[in-house]
Design a protein around this motif. Sequence first.
Motif, short mmCIF file in Angstrom:
data_model
loop_
_atom_site.label_atom_id
_atom_site.label_comp_id
_atom_site.label_asym_id
_atom_site.label_seq_id
_atom_site.Cartn_x
_atom_site.Cartn_y
_atom_site.Cartn_z
N GLU B 29 -18.43 25.17 -15.51
CA GLU B 29 -18.72 26.13 -16.57
C GLU B 29 -20.06 25.79 -17.18
N THR B 30 -20.74 26.79 -17.70
CA THR B 30 -22.01 26.55 -18.40
C THR B 30 -21.99 27.28 -19.73
N TYR B 31 -22.69 26.68 -20.69
CA TYR B 31 -22.78 27.24 -22.04
C TYR B 31 -24.24 27.15 -22.49
N GLY B 32 -24.73 28.16 -23.16
CA GLY B 32 -26.12 28.16 -23.59
C GLY B 32 -27.03 28.62 -22.46
N VAL B 33 -28.32 28.53 -22.71
CA VAL B 33 -29.31 29.08 -21.78
C VAL B 33 -30.24 27.97 -21.31
N LEU B 34 -30.46 27.94 -20.00
CA LEU B 34 -31.41 26.99 -19.42
C LEU B 34 -32.82 27.48 -19.75
N ASN B 35 -33.63 26.60 -20.35
CA ASN B 35 -34.98 27.03 -20.73
C ASN B 35 -35.87 27.13 -19.49
N SER B 36 -37.07 27.69 -19.68
CA SER B 36 -37.92 27.97 -18.52
C SER B 36 -38.36 26.69 -17.83
N GLY B 37 -38.54 25.60 -18.60
CA GLY B 37 -38.92 24.33 -18.00
C GLY B 37 -37.73 23.58 -17.41
N ALA B 52 -13.23 21.63 -15.91
CA ALA B 52 -14.55 22.20 -16.17
C ALA B 52 -14.59 22.98 -17.49
N HIS B 53 -13.41 23.33 -18.01
CA HIS B 53 -13.36 24.13 -19.23
C HIS B 53 -13.50 23.23 -20.45
N ALA B 54 -14.74 22.86 -20.76
CA ALA B 54 -15.01 21.93 -21.85
C ALA B 54 -15.16 22.63 -23.19
N ALA B 55 -15.63 23.88 -23.17
CA ALA B 55 -15.93 24.54 -24.45
C ALA B 55 -15.67 26.03 -24.36
N GLY B 56 -15.64 26.66 -25.52
CA GLY B 56 -15.43 28.09 -25.59
C GLY B 56 -13.96 28.46 -25.34
N ILE B 57 -13.72 29.74 -25.30
CA ILE B 57 -12.37 30.26 -25.07
C ILE B 57 -12.31 30.78 -23.64
N SER B 58 -11.35 30.28 -22.91
CA SER B 58 -11.23 30.65 -21.50
C SER B 58 -10.89 32.13 -21.34
N LYS B 59 -11.62 32.80 -20.49
CA LYS B 59 -11.35 34.22 -20.23
C LYS B 59 -9.99 34.38 -19.57
N GLU B 60 -9.63 33.37 -18.74
CA GLU B 60 -8.37 33.47 -18.00
C GLU B 60 -7.14 33.30 -18.88
N ASP B 61 -7.12 32.20 -19.66
CA ASP B 61 -5.89 31.93 -20.41
C ASP B 61 -6.05 31.89 -21.93
N ILE B 71 -18.92 20.98 -28.50
CA ILE B 71 -19.89 21.78 -27.73
C ILE B 71 -19.87 23.22 -28.23
N GLY B 72 -21.02 23.73 -28.63
CA GLY B 72 -21.08 25.11 -29.10
C GLY B 72 -22.23 25.29 -30.05
N PRO B 73 -22.43 26.51 -30.55
CA PRO B 73 -23.56 26.75 -31.47
C PRO B 73 -23.43 25.87 -32.72
N GLY B 74 -24.48 25.06 -32.98
CA GLY B 74 -24.49 24.22 -34.17
C GLY B 74 -23.67 22.94 -34.06
N LYS B 75 -22.99 22.75 -32.94
CA LYS B 75 -22.16 21.56 -32.80
C LYS B 75 -22.98 20.39 -32.23
N ALA B 76 -22.30 19.26 -31.95
CA ALA B 76 -23.00 18.06 -31.48
C ALA B 76 -23.89 18.40 -30.28
N PHE B 77 -23.31 19.04 -29.30
CA PHE B 77 -24.09 19.56 -28.16
C PHE B 77 -24.33 21.04 -28.45
N ASP B 78 -25.45 21.29 -29.12
CA ASP B 78 -25.73 22.60 -29.69
C ASP B 78 -26.18 23.57 -28.60
N THR B 79 -25.32 24.54 -28.32
CA THR B 79 -25.63 25.47 -27.23
C THR B 79 -26.73 26.48 -27.61
N ASN B 80 -27.15 26.47 -28.90
CA ASN B 80 -28.33 27.25 -29.25
C ASN B 80 -29.60 26.59 -28.73
#
Lengths: 213, 368
Positions: B29-37, B52-61, B71-80
């Motif tokens: 799974e991936t969260y956030g956006v890979l920058n150009s570099g 693999a489902h470390a963060a967010g809400i699973s679409k499946e279940d 992991i997420g916006p504003g969290k320790a691993f900030d996906t912003n």
Amino acid sequence: MATGSAPLPARRLIKEVLGRGDYAIIGEIVEPCSKVLDLGCGEGELIEWLMDHKRVTGAGVEISRERVQLAIARGVSVYQGDIDQGLADYPDQAFDYVILSQTLQQTLKPLKVLREMLRVGRHVIVAFPNFGHWRVRWAHLVSGRAPRTGLFPYEWYDSPNVHFLTIEDFEALCGEQEWVVERRYFLSGNHRVKSLPNLTAEVAVYLLRSMHP
Amino acid sequence: MIVETKSVQFQSITLDSGAVIAPVDVAFETYGVLNSGKSNAVLIVHAFTGDAHAAGISKEDGKPGWWDNMIGPGKAFDTNQYFVLCINVLGGCRGTTGPSSINPETGAPYAMNFPMITIGDMVRLQKMVIDHLDIRRLLAVAGGSMGGMQVLEWAVRYPDCVAAAFPIATTARHSAQQIAFNEVGRQAIMADPDWNNGNYYGLKPPARGLSVARMVGHITYMSDDSMKEKFGRRFRNKGAAAFTFDDEFEVESYLRYRGNQFVDRFDANSYLYITKAMDVFDLAQGYPSLAQALERAYSRFLVISFTSDWLYPSYQSLEIVSALRSRNRDVAYCELSSNYGHDAFLVEVGEQTELIRGFLARVYKDAA
């Protein structure tokens, strides 16, 4: 030395940021891009400043968990541990500078700590409060009790300081141990003092190296 | 943040043992956006029974990820700011090829014909995914427990690819005690007649064995204090012992519940293979010493342990820290205060967030 780290602006800035005269001196001494270890580094503010302004690779040792957490949150590589034992892991001459700022008097075995610092660092910067200052002498003389001053504000039973030394004591130790004093600075408040330092200086900062590295 | 598990297939992977698995599927799974570099990628490596489902809400279940609080916006691993990814390990049962996958040679699940895997194999497969995404250097690799072992392996095996390494509540090698607890789990599974030498797919799985294994695991993840606080000697009903062998104590009921729940989401053979990989792992293997192994690493390390973690005690983290310091490597270390035992790395979010967010920001700033 790089133009961005000319002594005077750097010194003014570090005083503004850190508000401590000994830090200003240290900021002046440390060469850019060097490798620096700060013992008893507190919240890592000095190393962070050196990382930002001197592009040093910094590391620290600090015993308080709360302060270690704050330092790491600044991005400083701090090891939670005791200075008295904390250096044994490091190889010889691992750092360009090893700094001990106003903590020497709180270590259990200051001589061992200084020797270890000279082993792991090419240069040692040590700052300590001067127990020979006239106010300390006066407070002791008139009260007949363990002196309490602005610099040594603690009651004898709850003081973190376990060894009391004067500038004369430190000079004598350097001579005995054959350490090379590269530079010495004496401070009263944030000002340098030139004459009778053992009476007038509140804090001394020494830059040392070993005679036989 | 609704997320979906993705999948990639590689032709084959050659294992440390020399065995080949072909093809090999990987769930991630991936969260956030890979920058150009492509300089903001953070790999999260999961613990033993994670996925693999470390963060967010699973679409499946509809369930949150196992480290969603970190992991997420504003969290320790900030996906912003960062592109965060998590990959199910080799040998697992949550989308990546493992013993429950179909062996193309036989058309049946591998079961015990699945080759022995190592932590190194897991990491090599992760590297294949990173290469597939054309990421040259990871800003950080982070994980707790078995995840921490993979972090260490990453830093030593691919020193140029890891700017910062965060091994949390982990060790460079299992102690006899850790191997012993894993062995109890394995024996519980193998003692269940339904295990049937690993051939239970399409039949009744070894649910009793697997749930007992999980019960033991849960005890080791907690602490005396946290169990006292959570259960004490409380009874489920009536407030007194009825002197039966039902689950009278709350702690009994909890362990049975967690054990039974685990059976629905985890494969018993994966349990065997992965615990063995953990037990066999020794970062110093192939080197004269742990220090010489870690000398290969050039990452900035942030090592975290927890006071009440008796499964991965702080002395094991200190062993890593001491080896790094002896080779003049860049390492920060903090033992965080917690009553939660080994579970602390999943539960103690506040203080870990402070440490990781700040440290990672500095690494990112200096790498720019």
